[in-house]
Design an enzyme around this catalytic site. Structure first.
Site, PDB file in Angstrom:
ATOM      1  N   HIS A 210       0.842  -1.296  -0.033  1.00  0.00           N
ATOM      2  CA  HIS A 210      -0.026  -0.015   0.027  1.00  0.00           C
ATOM      3  C   HIS A 210       0.918   1.182  -0.130  1.00  0.00           C
ATOM      4  O   HIS A 210       1.794   1.241   0.605  1.00  0.00           O
ATOM      5  CB  HIS A 210      -0.869   0.015   1.151  1.00  0.00           C
ATOM      6  CG  HIS A 210      -2.148   0.915   1.008  1.00  0.00           C
ATOM      7  ND1 HIS A 210      -1.862   2.309   1.483  1.00  0.00           N
ATOM      8  CD2 HIS A 210      -3.198   0.851   0.664  1.00  0.00           C
ATOM      9  CE1 HIS A 210      -3.106   2.844   1.195  1.00  0.00           C
ATOM     10  NE2 HIS A 210      -3.991   2.156   0.816  1.00  0.00           N
TER      11      HIS A 210
ATOM     12  N   ASP B 274      -7.712  -4.496  -0.618  1.00  0.00           N
ATOM     13  CA  ASP B 274      -8.255  -4.681  -2.115  1.00  0.00           C
ATOM     14  C   ASP B 274      -8.172  -6.187  -2.271  1.00  0.00           C
ATOM     15  O   ASP B 274      -9.292  -6.552  -3.283  1.00  0.00           O
ATOM     16  CB  ASP B 274      -7.382  -3.749  -2.773  1.00  0.00           C
ATOM     17  CG  ASP B 274      -7.539  -2.506  -2.925  1.00  0.00           C
ATOM     18  OD1 ASP B 274      -8.859  -1.869  -2.719  1.00  0.00           O
ATOM     19  OD2 ASP B 274      -6.541  -1.599  -2.691  1.00  0.00           O
TER      20      ASP B 274
END
Length: 436
Positions: free
Chosen positions: A313, A371
């Site tokens: 991330h 995600d």
């Protein structure tokens, strides 16, 4: 925002006078240097592509510590909110600054529920789109079109108007997203039901058909509700910054949220979970688990173009706190639906195991992010890949509207106007066309 006793001293080598810049301290996180007087005093701007070192505003809504892997909504850890309440409680918190008591929650839930229907003329908007339209294209258009129906709440300087618009957006987004799905697959629209919870109502609008009654599954409803909570806000990301920038011009809230949806559509932002699931589908088509080792080797090879989607991330340099919660939900859903033996989901879990144990990924902190898991969960729920980003927009709407409302109320707010470093041609004269 309190002024620090520390000052930042800017010294230029051209012999000009030193400049003392104020330093501000927030409740949490790094201090910031106030450069608002920099141009007036020096004739210079700062240069920060992507705004990675620039605070564009002060905010009381969301705090992220990427190094610790911490996410707070109004000071509350995301772990506690996702396990101890529902999405509408989180909505109330983001909008009002505090969690609701029992009476406030009941009133707020009732208020949102009473606004879930959309004007019947909205159905004509959908008919103007091709049947194979991407749901995000439909959503950008229909959310922007809401402003054509609600002239009674477009005065952005009226707190009551802003409150009404916030409720309308939170209430109607599930209906608009479900309608986009139904339109694309050629099924009749399903109207909302006031006796169902926010998430159960959405799943019913998605999957009910006139031929039989739809009974929401509590495990799946809870899973979807958690997806919404985990995606409700995430500080000053690209789409939130877009909403704030659009709002700084005085645009109405429906237009601002439509702008945020358009930004979220980008694969580097809201499309990440779709990209992660597509990666798994491609790997499955190429041989699945039998080719996993080969795939991992390609990911590690710097000369390879193979990318690992759904891992790591930009902000979190540790484990994404939302991913831990989504991982639990992922396994609950797969257990409930008996999908652990499904080839695609077995492949996803095998890839997860490698990423959590392989030194290459662990040392680089390339952990599965939210995600990765949310894509698997949504696929298990029966939500098509093309709708993932629209679900993200549905969840993030409350964060956008809270950030927009905060911006409108901020006395320091000005219309957004980033500056630039011009590197084009110097001044030159236009020659007659025959001399060019």
């Amino acid at each position: 925002m309190d002024a620090s006793e520390i000052k930042a001293k800017l010294t230029l080598s051209n012999g000009s006078k030193d400049l003392d810049l104020p330093v501000f301290k927030g409740t949490l996180g790094p201090e910031v240097i106030d450069i608002r007087k920099l141009y007036g005093a020096t004739g210079m701007f700062t240069y920060d592509p992507g705004f990675m070192s620039t605070a564009s505003c002060n905010s009381t809504i969301t705090y992220i510590d990427g190094d610790k892997g911490e996410l707070l909504y109004r000071g509350y850890p995301i772990e506690q909110l996702a396990t101890g309440g529902d999405f509408l409680e989180t909505c109330y918190l983001l909008l009002n600054g505090e969690l609701p008591n029992a009476t406030q929650k009941k009133e707020f839930t009732h208020l949102v529920t009473q606004h879930t229907m959309v004007h019947e003329q909205m159905t004509f908007f959908y008919r103007g789109f091709r049947r194979d339209s991407h749901p995000m294209a439909v959503l950008v258009g229909t959310v922007g079109a809401l402003s054509a129906f609600y002239h009674d709440s477009l005065d952005i300087n009226d707190p009551r108007h802003r409150e009404v618009s916030a409720i309308r957006l939170i209430a109607k987004l599930p209906t608009l997203v479900a309608m986009a799905y139904k339109y694309v697959i050629g099924q009749p629209f399903v109207y909302p039901r006031n006796d169902l919870s926010y998430s159960a109502n959405f799943l019913r609008m998605m999957f009910a058909v006139p031929a039989e009654e739809y009974v929401p599954n509590d495990v799946l409803v809870r899973a979807f509700d958690r997806i919404l909570i985990l995606h409700a806000d995430h500080e000053q990301n690209a789409s939130t910054s877009t909403v704030r920038l659009a709002g700084s011009s005085g645009a109405n809230p429906f237009a601002c949220i439509a702008a945020g949806i358009a930004c979220l559509w980008g694969p580097a932002h809201g499309g990440a979970n779709e990209a992660a699931l597509n990666m798994l589908k491609d790997l499955q088509a190429q041989g699945g688990e039998a080719r996993l080792g080969e795939f991992i080797d390609k990911v590690k090879d710097k000369n390879s173009n193979v990318k690992l989607m759904g891992f790591g991330h930009r902000v979190y340099k540790n484990y994404d706190p939302r991913a831990k919660l989504m991982r639990e939900t992922c396994h609950e859903v797969l257990d409930e639906l008996g999908l652990h033996d499904d080839p695609l989901f077995k492949l996803a879990m095998a890839l997860e195991k490698v990423a959590l144990e392989d030194e290459y990924f662990v040392s680089r902190k390339l952990y599965p992010n939210v995600d990765f898991y949310s894509g698997i969960v949504q696929s298990a729920l029966g939500i098509p890949t093309t709708l993932f980003t629209a679900i993200f927009a549905l969840a993030r709407t409350v964060g956008w509207i809270a950030q927009w409302n905060e911006m409108i109320s901020d006395p320091e707010q000005k219309i957004g106007r980033p500056r630039q470093l011009y590197v084009g041609a110097p001044r030159r004269d236009v020659k007659p066309i025959g001399e060019r």
